[in-house]
Motif scaffolding. Structure first.
Motif, mmCIF file in Angstrom:
data_model
loop_
_atom_site.group_PDB
_atom_site.id
_atom_site.type_symbol
_atom_site.label_atom_id
_atom_site.label_comp_id
_atom_site.label_asym_id
_atom_site.label_seq_id
_atom_site.Cartn_x
_atom_site.Cartn_y
_atom_site.Cartn_z
ATOM 1 N N GLN A 122 -18.916 -65.793 -18.848
ATOM 2 C CA GLN A 122 -19.235 -65.838 -17.429
ATOM 3 C C GLN A 122 -18.693 -64.578 -16.740
ATOM 4 O OE1 GLN A 122 -17.098 -68.746 -14.990
ATOM 5 N NE2 GLN A 122 -19.060 -69.351 -14.098
ATOM 6 N N SER A 123 -19.537 -63.897 -16.006
ATOM 7 C CA SER A 123 -19.185 -62.608 -15.414
ATOM 8 C C SER A 123 -18.555 -62.782 -14.034
ATOM 9 C CB SER A 123 -20.440 -61.742 -15.282
ATOM 10 O OG SER A 123 -20.170 -60.580 -14.539
ATOM 11 N N GLN A 124 -17.432 -62.095 -13.805
ATOM 12 C CA GLN A 124 -16.847 -62.062 -12.469
ATOM 13 C C GLN A 124 -17.503 -60.989 -11.609
ATOM 14 O OE1 GLN A 124 -12.620 -61.536 -13.174
ATOM 15 N NE2 GLN A 124 -12.262 -63.742 -13.078
ATOM 16 N N ARG A 125 -18.384 -60.217 -12.230
ATOM 17 C CA ARG A 125 -19.126 -59.215 -11.460
ATOM 18 C C ARG A 125 -20.359 -59.834 -10.815
ATOM 19 N NH1 ARG A 125 -22.112 -53.727 -13.837
ATOM 20 N NH2 ARG A 125 -22.605 -52.827 -11.794
ATOM 21 N N TYR A 126 -21.067 -60.651 -11.559
ATOM 22 C CA TYR A 126 -22.328 -61.205 -11.070
ATOM 23 C C TYR A 126 -22.181 -62.603 -10.473
ATOM 24 C CZ TYR A 126 -24.354 -57.248 -13.489
ATOM 25 O OH TYR A 126 -24.655 -55.982 -13.905
ATOM 26 N N VAL A 127 -21.184 -63.366 -10.916
ATOM 27 C CA VAL A 127 -20.914 -64.666 -10.314
ATOM 28 C C VAL A 127 -19.898 -64.468 -9.202
ATOM 29 C CG1 VAL A 127 -20.062 -67.005 -10.697
ATOM 30 C CG2 VAL A 127 -21.364 -65.853 -12.481
ATOM 31 N N LYS A 128 -20.247 -64.874 -8.005
ATOM 32 C CA LYS A 128 -19.369 -64.682 -6.852
ATOM 33 C C LYS A 128 -18.439 -65.892 -6.711
ATOM 34 C CE LYS A 128 -22.727 -61.784 -4.415
ATOM 35 N NZ LYS A 128 -23.611 -61.663 -5.603
ATOM 36 N N GLN A 164 -7.115 -66.713 -3.781
ATOM 37 C CA GLN A 164 -8.455 -67.052 -3.280
ATOM 38 C C GLN A 164 -8.652 -66.485 -1.876
ATOM 39 O OE1 GLN A 164 -11.148 -69.200 -4.869
ATOM 40 N NE2 GLN A 164 -11.984 -67.729 -3.400
ATOM 41 N N ASP A 165 -7.623 -66.607 -1.038
ATOM 42 C CA ASP A 165 -7.730 -66.090 0.328
ATOM 43 C C ASP A 165 -7.934 -64.578 0.327
ATOM 44 O OD1 ASP A 165 -7.390 -68.633 1.328
ATOM 45 O OD2 ASP A 165 -5.248 -68.381 1.768
ATOM 46 N N TYR A 166 -7.192 -63.873 -0.529
ATOM 47 C CA TYR A 166 -7.338 -62.412 -0.598
ATOM 48 C C TYR A 166 -8.741 -62.033 -1.063
ATOM 49 C CZ TYR A 166 -2.238 -62.156 -0.169
ATOM 50 O OH TYR A 166 -0.940 -62.256 0.261
ATOM 51 N N TYR A 167 -9.256 -62.743 -2.046
ATOM 52 C CA TYR A 167 -10.612 -62.484 -2.540
ATOM 53 C C TYR A 167 -11.621 -62.696 -1.411
ATOM 54 C CZ TYR A 167 -14.836 -62.972 -5.456
ATOM 55 O OH TYR A 167 -16.086 -62.835 -6.005
ATOM 56 N N ASP A 168 -11.481 -63.820 -0.698
ATOM 57 C CA ASP A 168 -12.403 -64.125 0.400
ATOM 58 C C ASP A 168 -12.342 -63.042 1.479
ATOM 59 O OD1 ASP A 168 -13.126 -66.433 -0.901
ATOM 60 O OD2 ASP A 168 -11.898 -67.771 0.341
ATOM 61 N N ASP A 173 -14.841 -58.382 4.171
ATOM 62 C CA ASP A 173 -14.759 -56.980 4.607
ATOM 63 C C ASP A 173 -15.804 -56.098 3.946
ATOM 64 O OD1 ASP A 173 -12.640 -57.548 6.265
ATOM 65 O OD2 ASP A 173 -11.097 -56.942 4.822
ATOM 66 N N GLY A 174 -16.691 -56.700 3.188
ATOM 67 C CA GLY A 174 -17.792 -55.954 2.596
ATOM 68 C C GLY A 174 -17.522 -55.394 1.216
ATOM 69 N N ILE A 175 -16.400 -55.793 0.612
ATOM 70 C CA ILE A 175 -16.079 -55.320 -0.727
ATOM 71 C C ILE A 175 -16.920 -56.099 -1.741
ATOM 72 C CG2 ILE A 175 -14.240 -54.986 -2.425
ATOM 73 C CD1 ILE A 175 -14.040 -53.305 0.163
ATOM 74 N N SER A 176 -17.482 -55.391 -2.706
ATOM 75 C CA SER A 176 -18.338 -56.040 -3.703
ATOM 76 C C SER A 176 -17.542 -57.012 -4.571
ATOM 77 C CB SER A 176 -18.996 -54.986 -4.600
ATOM 78 O OG SER A 176 -18.005 -54.317 -5.365
ATOM 79 N N SER A 177 -18.231 -57.972 -5.153
ATOM 80 C CA SER A 177 -17.558 -58.953 -6.009
ATOM 81 C C SER A 177 -16.930 -58.286 -7.223
ATOM 82 C CB SER A 177 -18.544 -60.039 -6.449
ATOM 83 O OG SER A 177 -19.654 -59.487 -7.119
ATOM 84 N N ASP A 179 -15.445 -55.503 -7.345
ATOM 85 C CA ASP A 179 -14.166 -54.903 -6.978
ATOM 86 C C ASP A 179 -13.198 -55.947 -6.417
ATOM 87 O OD1 ASP A 179 -14.931 -52.394 -7.827
ATOM 88 O OD2 ASP A 179 -15.710 -51.812 -5.855
ATOM 89 N N ALA A 180 -13.704 -56.929 -5.721
ATOM 90 C CA ALA A 180 -12.840 -57.985 -5.176
ATOM 91 C C ALA A 180 -12.195 -58.804 -6.293
ATOM 92 C CB ALA A 180 -13.648 -58.897 -4.264
ATOM 93 N N ARG A 181 -12.839 -58.866 -7.441
ATOM 94 C CA ARG A 181 -12.284 -59.634 -8.554
ATOM 95 C C ARG A 181 -10.944 -59.087 -9.034
ATOM 96 N NH1 ARG A 181 -15.989 -57.745 -13.787
ATOM 97 N NH2 ARG A 181 -16.132 -55.549 -13.188
ATOM 98 N N ALA A 182 -10.588 -57.877 -8.629
ATOM 99 C CA ALA A 182 -9.332 -57.270 -9.058
ATOM 100 C C ALA A 182 -8.118 -58.082 -8.619
ATOM 101 C CB ALA A 182 -9.227 -55.839 -8.525
ATOM 102 N N VAL A 183 -8.268 -58.917 -7.588
ATOM 103 C CA VAL A 183 -7.128 -59.718 -7.126
ATOM 104 C C VAL A 183 -7.090 -61.096 -7.774
ATOM 105 C CG1 VAL A 183 -7.081 -58.514 -4.912
ATOM 106 C CG2 VAL A 183 -8.356 -60.676 -5.118
ATOM 107 N N LEU A 184 -8.077 -61.411 -8.605
ATOM 108 C CA LEU A 184 -8.071 -62.723 -9.269
ATOM 109 C C LEU A 184 -7.075 -62.700 -10.430
ATOM 110 C CD1 LEU A 184 -11.893 -63.559 -9.326
ATOM 111 C CD2 LEU A 184 -10.151 -64.309 -7.681
ATOM 112 N N PRO A 185 -6.270 -63.745 -10.572
ATOM 113 C CA PRO A 185 -5.198 -63.749 -11.575
ATOM 114 C C PRO A 185 -5.676 -64.133 -12.971
ATOM 115 C CG PRO A 185 -5.117 -65.762 -10.288
ATOM 116 C CD PRO A 185 -6.206 -64.911 -9.681
ATOM 117 N N ASN A 186 -4.774 -63.974 -13.942
ATOM 118 C CA ASN A 186 -5.070 -64.357 -15.329
ATOM 119 C C ASN A 186 -5.382 -65.832 -15.458
ATOM 120 O OD1 ASN A 186 -4.977 -61.983 -16.813
ATOM 121 N ND2 ASN A 186 -2.758 -62.077 -17.107
ATOM 122 N N ALA A 187 -4.907 -66.632 -14.519
ATOM 123 C CA ALA A 187 -5.136 -68.079 -14.577
ATOM 124 C C ALA A 187 -6.549 -68.472 -14.161
ATOM 125 C CB ALA A 187 -4.131 -68.803 -13.686
#
Length: 243
Positions: A122-128, A164-168, A173-177, A179-187
């Motif tokens: 499952q892609s964190q680039r294409y799945v928002k 989750q809040d940081y990602y949202d 703010d218009g950041i692509s998914s 690039d926004a995925r960079a704040v998602l944790p290993n969990a």
């Protein structure tokens, strides 16, 4: 956003397409055993691969093991092959799994096992994974060592909420998914389809089974894969036990 648990399901595995005479109904063997016998005996037999089961099946599936151990002489042959290390013949048996609700931390460990495995993840680039997206936000996996410790659980859940809040916020703010995925944790939880041949699965299990020092989540995956494979091909259980 929700805490999730691992789920492993066998989607497909090796099946034969040939048709044998009804006389073969008296012998009890699986499709996987038929393919394994054909591969093993092709290395040593003057018969063609397509002829092995028809011409030699009675000798192996129709007689008790001659090594004093359980099963048929086909089981004896397969034990000999595994113990001698000639396990390339087991690469002809494949198993495809749906693996759901595992952490990205596990994924990074799992994909180190590359030989004999194929992955579709499952892609964190294409799945928002925004809270307002179809996903409902990121699911996450809580490590086993955190469970049962109320303060640690509260800390863990709070961090997941903040991630989750940081990602949202980044997405708002218009950041692509991608690039926004960079704040998602290993969990963060993910899903994948895994196909592996029997040799690769035995190797994986031998390295990641319980008691070999692996992280809890990946040892649970190793046991789940073993359960699914041995339910489909019970004769393989002894090989996992010895891995």
């Amino acid at each position: 956003m929700a805490q999730t648990e691992m789920n492993v399901t066998l989607m497909a595995h090796t099946q034969t397409t040939w048709q044998l005479d009804s006389e073969w109904d008296k012998y009890k063997y699986s499709d996987g055993q038929a393919v394994a016998l054909s591969a093993i005996r092709t290395c040593y037999s003057p018969n063609k691969p397509s002829e092995i089961v028809a011409k030699e099946g009675g000798k192996y599936f129709g007689k008790s093991a001659t090594d004093g151990e359980d099963g048929t002489d086909a089981d004896r042959l397969m034990r000999m092959i595994v113990r001698s290390g000639h396990t390339s013949t087991l690469e002809h048996l494949s198993f495809t799994f749906a693996i759901e609700g595992v952490s990205r931390a596990l994924l990074s460990q799992l994909t180190r096992h590359r030989v004999g495995f194929s992955f579709s993840v499952q892609s964190q680039r294409y799945v928002k994974f925004g809270s307002e997206n179809k996903s409902g936000g990121m699911d996450y996996v809580m490590p086993d060592s955190v469970k049962g410790h109320p303060d640690a659980e509260d800390t863990f859940r709070q961090f997941m909420k903040e991630a989750q809040d940081y990602y949202d916020c980044l997405r708002e703010d218009g950041i692509s998914s991608e690039d926004a995925r960079a704040v998602l944790p290993n969990a963060t939880a993910t899903n994948l389809v895994l196909t592996g041949n029997l040799r690769a699965l035995l190797d994986f299990y031998g390295k990641r089974r319980k008691g070999r020092g692996g992280q809890h989540e990946i040892t649970e995956l190793a046991e789940a894969l073993r359960r699914e494979v041995t339910a489909a091909e019970p004769w393989t259980d002894a090989f996992f036990e010895e891995a």
